[in-house]
Motif scaffolding. Structure first.
Motif, PDB file in Angstrom:
ATOM      1  N   GLN A  95       0.776  -1.127  -0.019  1.00 24.28           N
ATOM      2  CA  GLN A  95       0.192   0.042  -0.047  1.00 24.28           C
ATOM      3  C   GLN A  95       0.813   1.358  -0.113  1.00 24.28           C
ATOM      4  OE1 GLN A  95      -3.331  -0.301  -0.318  1.00 24.28           O
ATOM      5  NE2 GLN A  95      -2.680  -2.315  -0.583  1.00 24.28           N
ATOM      6  N   SER A  96       2.185   1.131  -0.638  1.00 23.77           N
ATOM      7  CA  SER A  96       2.951   2.090  -0.964  1.00 23.77           C
ATOM      8  C   SER A  96       3.398   3.097   0.495  1.00 23.77           C
ATOM      9  CB  SER A  96       2.618   3.157  -1.800  1.00 23.77           C
ATOM     10  OG  SER A  96       2.464   2.410  -2.927  1.00 23.77           O
ATOM     11  N   ASP A  98       1.370   4.258   2.775  1.00 23.67           N
ATOM     12  CA  ASP A  98       0.341   5.056   2.776  1.00 23.67           C
ATOM     13  C   ASP A  98      -0.595   4.516   4.271  1.00 23.67           C
ATOM     14  OD1 ASP A  98      -2.247   6.453   3.031  1.00 23.67           O
ATOM     15  OD2 ASP A  98      -1.674   6.907   0.871  1.00 23.67           O
ATOM     16  N   LYS A 101      -4.332   4.306   3.219  1.00 26.55           N
ATOM     17  CA  LYS A 101      -4.852   2.925   2.559  1.00 26.55           C
ATOM     18  C   LYS A 101      -4.355   1.780   3.373  1.00 26.55           C
ATOM     19  CE  LYS A 101      -3.356   4.886  -1.884  1.00 26.55           C
ATOM     20  NZ  LYS A 101      -2.322   4.812  -3.090  1.00 26.55           N
ATOM     21  N   ARG A 141       3.865  11.110   7.264  1.00 27.66           N
ATOM     22  CA  ARG A 141       3.210  11.672   6.473  1.00 27.66           C
ATOM     23  C   ARG A 141       2.803  12.920   7.023  1.00 27.66           C
ATOM     24  NH1 ARG A 141      -1.557   9.390   3.236  1.00 27.66           N
ATOM     25  NH2 ARG A 141      -2.543  11.405   2.413  1.00 27.66           N
TER      26      ARG A 141
END
Length: 144
Positions: A95-96, A98, A101, A141
């Motif tokens: 899910q990179s 993230d 996500k 993030r």
């Protein structure tokens, strides 16, 4: 290893304790034949440290090692907390990194993890570790 997990729990697994972690990780090959838990516990600890360091490439390498271990030794297992937690860790990369996500995709597994009964001792409970991982990813993030 137990001390390093407790250092992580206290939010202090950074550069100073990273030196101790690096020293510990030098002996991981000794545990590579270990199917009972030290190898996985060491790899998970390394993933936790690398996530805190925001080293996504190295996290990917550690996750590859966990993926291989899971495929070889845990493929017969389904709902054991260890297997569920490894599946959750593998979502991080898919899910990179993230957190939004990851949380959406992980929701059913997290519910399963919280209700699962462990087959062996855990240094820190898997749900606690997962919550900390999500916090680390969210902090990263928010710094962007």
């Amino acid at each position: 290893m137990f001390g390093l997990y407790l250092t992580f729990a206290n939010g202090q697994l950074h550069h100073q304790s990273g030196d101790a972690l690096n020293e510990f990780l030098k002996v991981i090959p000794l545990y590579s034949k270990d199917k009972a838990g030290y190898y996985v516990a060491a790899l998970i600890l390394h993933v936790l440290y690398l996530l805190q360091q925001h080293d996504q490439r190295s996290v990917g390498n550690r996750l590859d090692a966990l993926r291989t271990y899971r495929q070889r030794y845990l493929k017969e297992l389904g709902t054991e907390p260890e297997n569920i937690f490894l599946r959750l860790l593998l979502l991080i990369e898919s899910q990179s990194f993230d957190p939004i996500k990851i949380e959406l995709k992980a929701r059913p597994l997290v519910e399963e993890l919280r209700s699962a009964v462990s087959s062996g001792p855990q240094i820190l409970p898997y749900p606690y570790l997962w919550d900390r991982i999500i916090l680390i990813l969210k902090e990263k993030r928010s710094r962007r």
